[in-house]
Design a protein around this motif. Structure first.
Motif, PDB file in Angstrom:
ATOM      1  N   THR A   1       2.846   6.150  -3.109  1.00 51.00           N
ATOM      2  CA  THR A   1       3.612   6.913  -3.857  1.00 51.00           C
ATOM      3  C   THR A   1       3.012   7.126  -5.209  1.00 51.00           C
ATOM      4  OG1 THR A   1       5.602   5.780  -2.577  1.00 51.00           O
ATOM      5  CG2 THR A   1       6.178   6.749  -4.496  1.00 51.00           C
ATOM      6  N   ASP A   2       2.605   6.364  -5.868  1.00 53.07           N
ATOM      7  CA  ASP A   2       1.971   6.647  -7.266  1.00 53.07           C
ATOM      8  C   ASP A   2       0.803   7.653  -6.947  1.00 53.07           C
ATOM      9  OD1 ASP A   2       3.805   4.849  -8.600  1.00 53.07           O
ATOM     10  OD2 ASP A   2       2.489   3.200  -8.526  1.00 53.07           O
ATOM     11  N   MET A   3       0.072   7.134  -5.823  1.00 47.09           N
ATOM     12  CA  MET A   3      -1.271   8.028  -5.724  1.00 47.09           C
ATOM     13  C   MET A   3      -1.006   9.400  -5.398  1.00 47.09           C
ATOM     14  SD  MET A   3      -4.200   7.231  -2.941  1.00 47.09           S
ATOM     15  CE  MET A   3      -4.112   5.191  -3.312  1.00 47.09           C
ATOM     16  N   ARG A   4      -0.068   9.627  -4.666  1.00 49.91           N
ATOM     17  CA  ARG A   4       0.388  11.120  -4.292  1.00 49.91           C
ATOM     18  C   ARG A   4       0.699  11.774  -5.592  1.00 49.91           C
ATOM     19  NH1 ARG A   4       5.584  12.887  -0.851  1.00 49.91           N
ATOM     20  NH2 ARG A   4       6.357  11.833  -2.695  1.00 49.91           N
ATOM     21  N   ASN A   5       1.516  11.169  -6.530  1.00 52.80           N
ATOM     22  CA  ASN A   5       1.936  11.669  -7.584  1.00 52.80           C
ATOM     23  C   ASN A   5       0.650  12.315  -8.552  1.00 52.80           C
ATOM     24  OD1 ASN A   5       4.610  11.595  -6.984  1.00 52.80           O
ATOM     25  ND2 ASN A   5       5.112   9.765  -8.054  1.00 52.80           N
ATOM     26  N   PHE A   6      -0.124  11.211  -8.428  1.00 45.84           N
ATOM     27  CA  PHE A   6      -1.255  11.575  -9.269  1.00 45.84           C
ATOM     28  C   PHE A   6      -2.093  12.693  -8.883  1.00 45.84           C
ATOM     29  CE2 PHE A   6      -5.897  11.290  -9.745  1.00 45.84           C
ATOM     30  CZ  PHE A   6      -6.131  11.200 -11.040  1.00 45.84           C
ATOM     31  N   TYR A   7      -2.229  12.782  -7.334  1.00 45.19           N
ATOM     32  CA  TYR A   7      -2.935  13.978  -6.814  1.00 45.19           C
ATOM     33  C   TYR A   7      -2.156  15.250  -6.889  1.00 45.19           C
ATOM     34  CZ  TYR A   7      -6.852  11.006  -5.783  1.00 45.19           C
ATOM     35  OH  TYR A   7      -8.038  10.026  -5.826  1.00 45.19           O
ATOM     36  N   ALA A   8      -0.998  15.093  -6.838  1.00 40.27           N
ATOM     37  CA  ALA A   8      -0.445  16.344  -7.062  1.00 40.27           C
ATOM     38  C   ALA A   8       0.027  16.885  -8.205  1.00 40.27           C
ATOM     39  CB  ALA A   8       1.133  16.087  -6.326  1.00 40.27           C
ATOM     40  N   HIS A   9      -0.074  16.091  -9.342  1.00 37.93           N
ATOM     41  CA  HIS A   9       0.305  16.507 -10.646  1.00 37.93           C
ATOM     42  C   HIS A   9      -0.904  16.154 -11.843  1.00 37.93           C
ATOM     43  CE1 HIS A   9       4.237  17.020  -9.447  1.00 37.93           C
ATOM     44  NE2 HIS A   9       4.353  15.826  -8.893  1.00 37.93           N
TER      45      HIS A   9
ATOM     46  N   LEU B   1       0.864  -1.061  -0.270  1.00 37.60           N
ATOM     47  CA  LEU B   1       0.041   0.164  -0.027  1.00 37.60           C
ATOM     48  C   LEU B   1       1.032   1.305  -0.072  1.00 37.60           C
ATOM     49  CD1 LEU B   1      -2.634   1.362   0.175  1.00 37.60           C
ATOM     50  CD2 LEU B   1      -2.836   0.885   2.452  1.00 37.60           C
ATOM     51  N   LEU B   2       1.944   1.221   0.696  1.00 38.39           N
ATOM     52  CA  LEU B   2       2.880   2.340   0.857  1.00 38.39           C
ATOM     53  C   LEU B   2       3.420   2.584  -0.461  1.00 38.39           C
ATOM     54  CD1 LEU B   2       4.842   1.762   4.011  1.00 38.39           C
ATOM     55  CD2 LEU B   2       3.361   3.935   3.273  1.00 38.39           C
ATOM     56  N   LYS B   3       3.593   1.587  -1.604  1.00 40.33           N
ATOM     57  CA  LYS B   3       4.100   1.970  -2.817  1.00 40.33           C
ATOM     58  C   LYS B   3       2.922   2.194  -3.610  1.00 40.33           C
ATOM     59  CE  LYS B   3       7.950  -1.203  -2.315  1.00 40.33           C
ATOM     60  NZ  LYS B   3       8.420  -2.612  -2.473  1.00 40.33           N
ATOM     61  N   GLU B   4       1.825   2.007  -3.336  1.00 45.71           N
ATOM     62  CA  GLU B   4       0.585   2.500  -4.127  1.00 45.71           C
ATOM     63  C   GLU B   4       0.421   4.157  -3.832  1.00 45.71           C
ATOM     64  OE1 GLU B   4      -3.245   0.544  -4.177  1.00 45.71           O
ATOM     65  OE2 GLU B   4      -2.338  -1.274  -3.426  1.00 45.71           O
TER      66      GLU B   4
ATOM     67  N   ILE C   1     -11.485   9.826  -5.623  1.00 43.09           N
ATOM     68  CA  ILE C   1     -10.887  10.315  -4.531  1.00 43.09           C
ATOM     69  C   ILE C   1     -11.609   9.910  -3.148  1.00 43.09           C
ATOM     70  CG2 ILE C   1     -12.171  12.653  -4.236  1.00 43.09           C
ATOM     71  CD1 ILE C   1      -9.432  14.009  -3.971  1.00 43.09           C
ATOM     72  N   ILE C   2     -12.984   9.768  -3.372  1.00 39.86           N
ATOM     73  CA  ILE C   2     -13.482   9.250  -1.975  1.00 39.86           C
ATOM     74  C   ILE C   2     -13.038   7.945  -1.569  1.00 39.86           C
ATOM     75  CG2 ILE C   2     -15.571   8.477  -1.115  1.00 39.86           C
ATOM     76  CD1 ILE C   2     -15.453  11.440  -1.197  1.00 39.86           C
ATOM     77  N   ASN C   3     -12.875   7.169  -2.714  1.00 46.31           N
ATOM     78  CA  ASN C   3     -12.214   5.483  -2.325  1.00 46.31           C
ATOM     79  C   ASN C   3     -11.031   5.972  -1.737  1.00 46.31           C
ATOM     80  OD1 ASN C   3     -12.208   2.737  -2.505  1.00 46.31           O
ATOM     81  ND2 ASN C   3     -10.732   3.031  -4.387  1.00 46.31           N
ATOM     82  N   ASP C   4     -10.014   6.661  -2.405  1.00 44.60           N
ATOM     83  CA  ASP C   4      -8.733   6.803  -2.090  1.00 44.60           C
ATOM     84  C   ASP C   4      -8.597   7.369  -0.876  1.00 44.60           C
ATOM     85  OD1 ASP C   4      -7.682   5.605  -4.445  1.00 44.60           O
ATOM     86  OD2 ASP C   4      -7.188   7.424  -5.344  1.00 44.60           O
ATOM     87  N   PHE C   5      -9.374   8.339  -0.521  1.00 44.25           N
ATOM     88  CA  PHE C   5      -9.253   9.160   0.760  1.00 44.25           C
ATOM     89  C   PHE C   5      -9.646   8.091   1.910  1.00 44.25           C
ATOM     90  CE2 PHE C   5     -11.790  11.529   4.025  1.00 44.25           C
ATOM     91  CZ  PHE C   5     -11.047  12.442   4.342  1.00 44.25           C
ATOM     92  N   ASN C   6     -10.769   7.363   1.972  1.00 49.30           N
ATOM     93  CA  ASN C   6     -11.092   6.636   2.677  1.00 49.30           C
ATOM     94  C   ASN C   6     -10.085   5.542   3.338  1.00 49.30           C
ATOM     95  OD1 ASN C   6     -13.511   7.716   3.143  1.00 49.30           O
ATOM     96  ND2 ASN C   6     -14.656   6.341   1.779  1.00 49.30           N
ATOM     97  N   ARG C   7      -9.224   5.038   2.311  1.00 47.13           N
ATOM     98  CA  ARG C   7      -8.322   3.920   2.367  1.00 47.13           C
ATOM     99  C   ARG C   7      -7.012   4.754   3.228  1.00 47.13           C
ATOM    100  NH1 ARG C   7      -6.379   2.074  -2.946  1.00 47.13           N
ATOM    101  NH2 ARG C   7      -4.822   0.678  -1.727  1.00 47.13           N
ATOM    102  N   ILE C   8      -6.725   6.045   2.562  1.00 51.62           N
ATOM    103  CA  ILE C   8      -5.432   6.568   3.050  1.00 51.62           C
ATOM    104  C   ILE C   8      -5.759   7.357   4.647  1.00 51.62           C
ATOM    105  CG2 ILE C   8      -3.664   8.415   2.697  1.00 51.62           C
ATOM    106  CD1 ILE C   8      -3.966   5.713   0.830  1.00 51.62           C
ATOM    107  N   ASN C   9      -6.984   7.656   4.643  1.00 52.51           N
ATOM    108  CA  ASN C   9      -7.344   8.264   6.125  1.00 52.51           C
ATOM    109  C   ASN C   9      -7.059   7.108   7.103  1.00 52.51           C
ATOM    110  OD1 ASN C   9      -8.471   9.723   8.123  1.00 52.51           O
ATOM    111  ND2 ASN C   9     -10.437   9.286   7.425  1.00 52.51           N
ATOM    112  N   LYS C  10      -7.437   6.075   6.841  1.00 48.66           N
ATOM    113  CA  LYS C  10      -7.444   4.829   7.860  1.00 48.66           C
ATOM    114  C   LYS C  10      -5.956   4.523   7.889  1.00 48.66           C
ATOM    115  CE  LYS C  10     -11.740   3.211   7.018  1.00 48.66           C
ATOM    116  NZ  LYS C  10     -12.461   2.089   6.364  1.00 48.66           N
TER     117      LYS C  10
END
Length: 139
Positions: A79-87, A74-77, A113-122
């Motif tokens: 990394t990609d997710m952050r790049n997506f939301y930042a760029h 998940l941490l590796k995911e 974003i709701i799906n990602d938000f819920n996963r990353i929040n936890k």
């Protein structure tokens, strides 16, 4: 999803990503031998991906893991997710000119974003607890 809600979720996700990155670097600096502050200064300029890979290697060098294999996946995911939301997240709908197409694209981005938000929040709380427990155990 309304555009203001999308903005709010992106901002919160970026906050979670930054906290996760800080915690990962802090754990890694603490696990290294030597002075913690010097270790942290050394890794402070690393990308999240570099820090995750280094921590995984060090963490899995013995049988006393702080984070499990699935956590590192998940941490590796992230990394990609952050790049997506930042760029890239806004370009999925920002250049769509027709109203209906714009809102459909925003709706699709909103569901993601709701799906990602819920996963990353936890998960951000999980990583934070690992950091806190690591430093409690090593004190």
């Amino acid at each position: 999803m309304e555009l203001d809600d999308f903005y709010l979720h992106v901002g919160k996700l970026i906050c979670y990503f930054q906290c996760i990155e800080s915690d990962i670097k802090s754990i890694y600096a603490g696990m290294l031998s030597g002075d913690y502050d010097k270790n942290l200064a050394k890794v402070s300029e690393w990308s999240l991906g570099q820090a995750v890979n280094a921590l995984e290697s060090l963490d899995h060098s013995d049988n006393n893991y702080f984070l499990e294999v699935e956590d590192y996946k998940l941490l590796k995911e992230i990394t990609d997710m952050r790049n997506f939301y930042a760029h890239n997240c806004y370009t999925k709908f920002a250049y769509v000119e027709r109203d209906i197409e714009h809102y459909m694209a925003l709706d699709k981005a909103g569901k993601r974003i709701i799906n990602d938000f819920n996963r990353i929040n936890k998960f951000q709380r999980v990583v934070e607890k690992v950091r806190i427990n690591y430093f409690k155990e090593s004190a």
